[in-house]
Design an enzyme around this catalytic site. Structure first.
Site, mmCIF file in Angstrom:
data_model
loop_
_atom_site.group_PDB
_atom_site.id
_atom_site.type_symbol
_atom_site.label_atom_id
_atom_site.label_comp_id
_atom_site.label_asym_id
_atom_site.label_seq_id
_atom_site.Cartn_x
_atom_site.Cartn_y
_atom_site.Cartn_z
ATOM 1 N N HIS A 1 -0.637 -0.203 -9.987
ATOM 2 C CA HIS A 1 -1.347 -0.965 -9.046
ATOM 3 C C HIS A 1 -1.835 -2.363 -9.703
ATOM 4 O O HIS A 1 -3.076 -2.675 -9.851
ATOM 5 C CB HIS A 1 -2.501 -0.529 -8.360
ATOM 6 N N ASP B 1 4.477 -0.526 -6.805
ATOM 7 C CA ASP B 1 3.131 -0.868 -7.586
ATOM 8 C C ASP B 1 1.979 -0.163 -6.934
ATOM 9 O O ASP B 1 0.946 -0.122 -7.430
ATOM 10 C CB ASP B 1 2.857 -2.512 -7.623
ATOM 11 N N GLU C 1 -2.126 7.637 -5.348
ATOM 12 C CA GLU C 1 -2.550 6.720 -6.437
ATOM 13 C C GLU C 1 -3.918 6.874 -6.949
ATOM 14 O O GLU C 1 -4.222 6.881 -8.153
ATOM 15 C CB GLU C 1 -2.252 5.373 -6.486
ATOM 16 N N ARG D 1 0.965 -1.311 -0.095
ATOM 17 C CA ARG D 1 -0.135 0.072 0.058
ATOM 18 C C ARG D 1 0.987 1.229 0.110
ATOM 19 O O ARG D 1 2.019 1.419 0.990
ATOM 20 C CB ARG D 1 -0.896 -0.003 1.384
HETATM 21 P P1 NAD Z 1 -2.263 -11.091 4.976
HETATM 22 O O1 NAD Z 1 -2.882 -10.663 5.799
HETATM 23 O O2 NAD Z 1 -2.108 -12.641 4.581
HETATM 24 O O3 NAD Z 1 -0.497 -10.740 5.523
HETATM 25 C C1 NAD Z 1 -0.227 -9.556 5.977
HETATM 26 C C2 NAD Z 1 0.762 -9.825 7.141
HETATM 27 O O4 NAD Z 1 1.315 -8.714 7.403
HETATM 28 C C3 NAD Z 1 0.746 -10.715 8.121
HETATM 29 O O5 NAD Z 1 1.211 -11.707 8.434
HETATM 30 C C4 NAD Z 1 0.700 -9.701 9.376
HETATM 31 O O6 NAD Z 1 0.919 -10.349 10.409
HETATM 32 C C5 NAD Z 1 1.616 -8.666 8.808
HETATM 33 N N1 NAD Z 1 1.608 -7.342 9.379
HETATM 34 C C6 NAD Z 1 0.561 -6.916 10.152
HETATM 35 N N2 NAD Z 1 1.096 -5.574 10.644
HETATM 36 C C7 NAD Z 1 2.350 -5.646 10.146
HETATM 37 C C8 NAD Z 1 3.382 -4.678 10.549
HETATM 38 N N3 NAD Z 1 3.136 -3.325 10.942
HETATM 39 N N4 NAD Z 1 4.819 -4.985 9.954
HETATM 40 C C9 NAD Z 1 4.961 -6.038 9.560
HETATM 41 N N5 NAD Z 1 4.146 -6.999 8.895
HETATM 42 C C10 NAD Z 1 2.778 -6.574 9.516
HETATM 43 O O7 NAD Z 1 -2.191 -10.353 3.677
HETATM 44 P P2 NAD Z 1 -1.657 -10.512 2.353
HETATM 45 O O8 NAD Z 1 -2.494 -11.235 1.214
HETATM 46 O O9 NAD Z 1 -0.247 -11.186 2.191
HETATM 47 O O10 NAD Z 1 -1.653 -8.979 1.571
HETATM 48 C C11 NAD Z 1 -0.758 -8.219 2.161
HETATM 49 C C12 NAD Z 1 -1.069 -6.667 1.656
HETATM 50 O O11 NAD Z 1 -0.660 -6.599 0.126
HETATM 51 C C13 NAD Z 1 -2.510 -6.224 1.700
HETATM 52 O O12 NAD Z 1 -2.911 -5.932 2.894
HETATM 53 C C14 NAD Z 1 -2.673 -5.224 0.731
HETATM 54 O O13 NAD Z 1 -2.623 -4.041 0.974
HETATM 55 C C15 NAD Z 1 -1.594 -5.721 -0.392
HETATM 56 N N6 NAD Z 1 -2.090 -6.232 -1.703
HETATM 57 C C16 NAD Z 1 -1.705 -5.433 -2.720
HETATM 58 C C17 NAD Z 1 -1.945 -5.964 -3.907
HETATM 59 C C18 NAD Z 1 -1.533 -5.239 -5.175
HETATM 60 O O14 NAD Z 1 -2.197 -5.544 -6.248
HETATM 61 N N7 NAD Z 1 -0.548 -4.408 -5.278
HETATM 62 C C19 NAD Z 1 -2.931 -7.004 -4.099
HETATM 63 C C20 NAD Z 1 -3.378 -7.649 -2.988
HETATM 64 C C21 NAD Z 1 -2.775 -7.210 -1.782
HETATM 65 C C1 COI Z 2 -6.177 -5.757 -3.084
HETATM 66 O O1 COI Z 2 -6.641 -6.677 -3.241
HETATM 67 O O2 COI Z 2 -6.009 -5.484 -1.901
HETATM 68 C C2 COI Z 2 -5.516 -4.850 -4.184
HETATM 69 O O3 COI Z 2 -4.454 -3.975 -3.973
HETATM 70 C C3 COI Z 2 -5.950 -4.954 -5.491
HETATM 71 C C4 COI Z 2 -7.221 -4.307 -5.747
HETATM 72 C C5 COI Z 2 -7.169 -2.758 -5.214
HETATM 73 C C6 COI Z 2 -7.774 -4.547 -7.167
#
Ligand code: NAD
Ligand code: COI
Length: 332
Positions: free
Chosen positions: A297, A259, A264, A235
């Protein structure tokens, strides 16, 4: 039972139609517009709402859903940082997200960008367009000799970890809630500072929380190794963009891949028609650099992920309506 799905893109439509056919007991309406103060009125008369967006699910939208008697809101994304938690609770709305719709999608892009940074591919592509096919001075580096620091070892972080291990990298992690198996393997450092100090590549996979806004700050950059790389496919709010630009200007950071970006919304996934017309000067500053990779993204944007986002969110919404519960319920 009636469900309205907002923000449906053309690439999602075949999967929504497929779900519709497989669930003849549900009347599905698709709406291409996002859920906002103007479009929320269309939800009147429906039992559930499915939506996807990066812009906020505000109190006024959620209060209206509450007034319409809608108690089931299912998001087609993982991150829930854009949902007004107080308004969700006040209106007794149950919210689901789609965790793990395809961790590989995000992890594979993060690693792609690490490799591109290490091998200077953006610069070689630019030089090539200018007719310069020389090697020097852009000698690359190898992943197999790097320490990759994974910030957040959840679904996505763990896939990144395994891919990097496949390249022979040394992998370490920081997570306030360590994974028991990884803990046994001894991958964890105790603090973010330790992760910054020991990593050649830092890759962010933590959720956006109020407590970690701008956690990658001037101080964090000063704790990193000289010549470190930063990857942010989590994020935008996690990284202080001004501090990032300073770290790139000073050479403290060898490169970055973004990304996600803190400003954004309203910029990514929009066609400005030309580079000059892009409305965000800080972003353009970053995009112009050979050692900064910006993707709008797109980490999630694979066929597998898009299919799963539609299917999992529709299944979750139906379950919320039928039973008031779902295995994808978000706790606010
Ligand atoms: P998840 O919940 O499986 O894992 C997140 C991890 O972060 C957990 O293990 C949690 O304990 C840890 N965490 C919480 N607070 C923290 C901190 N302050 N410092 C370090 N670690 C911490 O989630 P995920 O499916 O692995 O997704 C992670 C993040 O990726 C989502 O929250 C979302 O913001 C982002 N994401 C981005 C995209 C994209 O397209 N760029 C897509 C999906 C998710
Ligand atoms: C999420 O699934 O959290 C993402 O970052 C991708 C979504 C904004 C399409």
């Amino acid at each position: 039972m009636k469900i309205i799905a907002y923000g449906i893109r053309n690439d999602e439509m075949p999967y929504l139609k497929q779900w519709d056919q497989e669930n003849p007991d549900v009347e599905v309406k698709s709406e291409s517009a996002l859920l906002d103060d103007k479009t929320v009125d269309e939800a009147k008369g429906f039992d559930g709402v499915v939506a996807y967006q990066q812009k906020p699910y505000t109190a006024s939208i959620l209060d209206k859903l509450g007034r319409f008697g809608i108690k089931a809101l299912s998001l087609r994304n993982v991150g829930v940082d854009n949902v007004d938690a107080d308004a969700v609770k006040r209106n007794n709305i149950k919210v689901t997200n789609v965790p793990a719709y395809s961790p590989n999608a995000i992890a594979e892009l993060a690693v792609t960008e690490m490799m591109r940074l290490l091998r200077n591919t953006k610069k070689f592509e630019r030089k090539q367009r200018e007719g310069d096919l020389r090697w020097a001075p852009d000698v690359g580096e190898e992943m197999g000799h790097k320490t990759v620091g994974i910030f957040g070892t959840g679904h996505i972080g763990r896939v990144v970890l395994n891919i990097c291990r496949g390249f022979g990298a040394n992998v370490i992690g920081y997570d306030p809630y360590p994974n028991p198996q990884l803990q046994k393997e001894g991958i964890y450092v105790k603090t973010p500072k330790e992760l910054y100090e020991k990593s050649d590549i830092i890759t962010l996979h933590a959720p956006a929380l109020k407590s970690n806004e701008h956690m990658v700050s001037d101080k964090a950059f000063s704790e990193m190794k000289d010549g470190a790389y930063l990857i942010n496919a989590a994020r935008g709010s996690l990284v202080d963009t001004d501090a990032l630009i300073k770290a790139l200007d000073s050479g403290k950071l060898a490169g970055a891949a973004l990304d996600t970006y803190e400003d954004e919304v309203g910029v990514f996934n929009k066609n400005f028609g030309s580079f000059d017309a892009i409305s965000d000067d800080r972003l353009k500053n970053l995009m112009k650099r050979d050692n900064v990779l910006v993707t709008p993204h797109i980490a999630f944007y694979t066929k597998t992920a898009v299919h799963n986002m539609v299917k999992f969110s529709m299944d979750a919404n139906k379950s919320l309506i039928q039973t008031g519960n779902s295995d994808k319920l978000v706790k606010f």
